[in-house]
Design an enzyme around this catalytic site. Structure first.
Site, PDB file in Angstrom:
ATOM      1  CB  CYS A 225      40.877  62.744  44.133  1.00 42.80           C
ATOM      2  SG  CYS A 225      41.914  64.188  44.405  1.00 42.80           S
ATOM      3  CG  PHE A 226      38.939  59.984  41.747  1.00 42.96           C
ATOM      4  CD1 PHE A 226      38.127  61.028  42.144  1.00 42.96           C
ATOM      5  CD2 PHE A 226      39.871  60.210  40.743  1.00 42.96           C
ATOM      6  CE1 PHE A 226      38.233  62.267  41.537  1.00 42.96           C
ATOM      7  CE2 PHE A 226      39.978  61.455  40.143  1.00 42.96           C
ATOM      8  CZ  PHE A 226      39.151  62.484  40.539  1.00 42.96           C
TER       9      PHE A 226
END
Length: 676
Positions: A644-645
């Site tokens: 996600c990051f």
């Protein structure tokens, strides 16, 4: 993604990518920037003393107060989290919309459901507008006069400490403090905080000003250090800051009490260096560079206009469109969701992917992996819908044998929707189509030149026929094609079996055989593909692109530029470009071949493609999110990732050999969400 508090450690970016506005509404941020912060800390007893004694922490807070955007970068610093939580009013009720939970390791974290933010920072901090309670000021305990080694995080802060100080929000300086110690013509981008500190200490009245706020008085040792800074400037300042002595602590305390005034000082600086001369337009290669640069700028402009058009037309701006997917039945589940969804939902709603049996929220990583893995299946020649364009390339086109597959037209319509949906949602696909497919998606006709990329050998044979007399070849207006192991002849026109190719009719032959090569048995399939694509992505929105540009939009690039990767990587919790572990990491990346680098990129980000703009345009949950390397204090573990990051948690392995082997093993054996 799986970077939730269930998995993460204190200080880890949990649900990054929240809107900047919601970050700035955080109680922690409001606490850091409040006007009375240093007065509050100065009278907060032992907690305040520990806060001031940590020079790296003080520098970090000062930088955030000077440049608010840095809060997003450093909001998950472990030492910042620990320091701020010392001042939380733990007996008070949580603010509205906040919830307190424990992860599986028993660590407390907090969720703000309003902004979809998860953090280890306690939101019950004193805020501007509240009545602050200042504890009694205890005597300063004697601190050990020890020297300490500069930490990696401090080195990173120092290397990035040339921060422009904004004076718009600073309070007025005392009349006796000369804040115009230099010409006001100096560019703010040239002013470092160290320059401003030195200028502050060089004020004639500095020894009168300091006791007005620093009530402990100026000891002889402190006066001696200030005189050294006044005389020798920033080298003397760095010496004392690196010493770790009592005087260094006192200097930091003084600077914190006068930070706003220091920020208003504009010291005299040396004139800037002369700019590097531009490449003369008459020099060799200048014309080519200029042309390439213009093309790059033109495409960047098109891309920005396209993204703006998507927003203006409401694409991916609405509520969440939820797909629950089984990993082992991804193709079937995706087909059911995509084909049953209303077209306007596919256009307007933001996709939310969850994998059955896996916990986690979709803030970009699962969706990115969904498109990456789905494209690997649906466009895989093994399934029969598509085929490789030629035996020596990896671009794909519609398969001429796909007509024998059950419901093949529905599957092509589904494939078209997937391509359009990926573009609308801003994700990349792991597929490169032939140039003719991109042109078809854009409504543009194919040309003979397009055959070169589609099938170089076939293209060369047609060019030879155009440039030479074909009669010695005894060609007829027929073509042989293979289907399920059988060779069959196909007439390019009625009576073609008996019609020889001559100098007079060879142009017709080239046109017919080229059309056959492009359309051979796939017209209906191509029409279904285009129908599905344009249902989600209207032609009017993408018509400005050419075929190559559309390829960049859908698939990015497969060639890894390591220098660009390095330049657009963020480091956290003590790691920095000069850290040995980071240097070993990049040494390993350089030792990898391009395929291994792509697998590493896919391991960390969920996709092996790089956007056309390069690594700076890697996408996170809510816009660009750069590649990040974070400290993970478990040398027995493999590196783990948070797709996600776009972040890899890298343990501080003791040597390059161990790091290389652990990284290789994680990439080759681990799954995309390699989190413990």
């Amino acid at each position: 993604g799986k970077g939730t508090p269930v998995e993460a450690e204190a200080g880890s970016p949990l649900l990054e990518g929240v809107k900047t506005g919601s970050l700035f509404d955080q109680p922690a941020f409001q606490f850091i920037i409040m006007k009375d912060l240093y007065s509050f800390l100065n009278t907060s007893g032992d907690a305040g003393e520990r806060f001031f004694a940590n020079r790296a922490l003080m520098e970090l807070v000062q930088r955030i107060r000077a440049d608010h955007k840095l809060f997003e970068k450093y909001q998950h610093s472990r030492q910042l989290v620990s320091a701020l939580n010392m001042f939380a009013e733990t007996e008070a009720d949580l603010p509205t919309s906040w919830e307190k939970k424990l992860n599986k390791e028993g660590k407390v974290f907090f969720i703000d459901h309003k902004s979809q933010l998860t953090t280890f920072m306690d939101p019950r901090l004193p805020l501007p507008g509240q009545e602050l309670t200042f504890p009694s000021d205890p005597p300063l305990d004697s601190l050990p006069n020890t020297r300490r080694v500069q930490t990696a995080e401090e080195a990173e802060l120092r290397s990035h400490h040339n921060t422009t100080i904004s004076s718009s929000s600073l309070a007025s300086a005392p009349d006796s403090l000369n804040t115009s110690a230099a010409s006001t013509d100096v560019s703010e981008s040239q002013i470092s905080y160290e320059d401003q500190i030195v200028a502050f200490f060089r004020q004639p009245s500095v020894f009168t000003l300091i006791p007005q706020r620093y009530h402990r008085g100026i000891r002889p040792q402190l006066r001696e250090i200030i005189e050294d800074i006044r005389l020798n400037g920033t080298p003397a300042l760095e010496r004392v800051q690196l010493s770790g002595s009592v005087a260094a602590y006192e200097i930091g305390l003084v600077l914190s009490l006068f930070e706003e005034e220091i920020g208003r000082i504009r010291p005299q600086l040396a004139p800037p260096p002369l700019p590097t001369p531009a490449l003369p337009t008459s020099s060799p290669g200048a014309g080519m560079v200029s042309t390439l640069q213009r093309k790059k700028e033109a495409f960047s402009s098109k891309l920005q206009h396209f993204k703006l058009s998507l927003v203006q037309n409401g694409f991916s701006q609405g509520s969440r469109l939820k797909f629950n997917i089984r990993r082992d039945h991804m193709l079937e589940d995706a087909y059911e969701h995509v084909m049953k969804s209303d077209v306007r939902q596919l256009q307007k709603k933001r996709l939310n992917i969850s994998f059955r049996g896996e916990e986690g929220l979709d803030y970009g990583g699962p969706s990115r992996e969904f498109f990456f893995q789905l494209s690997r299946e649906i466009f895989n020649p093994y399934y029969g819908l598509f085929e490789y364009s030629a035996s020596d390339t990896y671009t794909v086109q519609v398969s001429s044998t796909s007509c024998f597959l059950q419901n093949n037209l529905d599957w092509f319509r589904f494939a078209g929707r997937v391509v359009g949906l990926a573009i609308a949602q801003g994700f990349l696909l792991d597929v490169f189509f032939s140039r003719t497919v991109y042109k078809a998606l854009l409504g543009q006709p194919a040309s003979l030149k397009d055959m070169e990329a589609l099938d170089p050998a076939f293209y060369n044979s047609l060019v030879w026929i155009e440039e030479n007399d074909p009669e010695p070849l005894d060609l007829t207006f027929t073509v042989e094609e293979e289907a399920f192991g059988q060779i069959a002849s196909h007439e390019l026109k009625p009576g073609g079996m008996d019609l020889l190719v001559t100098e007079e009719n060879k142009r017709e032959y080239v046109e017919l055989i080229m059309r056959w090569r492009l359309d051979r048995g796939v017209q209906q399939q191509m029409e279904s593909l285009l129908k599905g694509f344009h249902e989600v992505m209207p032609l009017s929105l993408i018509s400005a692109f050419d075929a190559q540009e559309l390829e960049f939009v859908t698939a990015g690039t497969l060639e890894i530029d390591i220098d660009d990767w390095k330049q657009n990587t963020e480091y956290r919790n003590g790691y920095h470009p000069g850290h040995p572990v980071v240097m070993w990491f990049w040494q390993a990346v350089e030792a990898f071949d391009n395929e291994q680098r792509l697998r590493l990129l896919q391991f960390v980000t969920g996709t092996s493609s790089v956007p056309y703009e390069g690594f700076k345009a890697l996408r996170g949950s809510n816009g660009p999110k750069r590649f990040a390397i974070d400290y993970f204090n478990d040398i027995q573990s493999l590196p783990r990732t948070h797709t996600c990051f776009n972040r890899i948690d890298l343990p501080p392995y003791p040597n390059y050999e161990i790091l290389f082997e652990r990284l290789r093993l994680a990439v080759e054996e681990g799954n995309t969400f390699g989190i413990e």
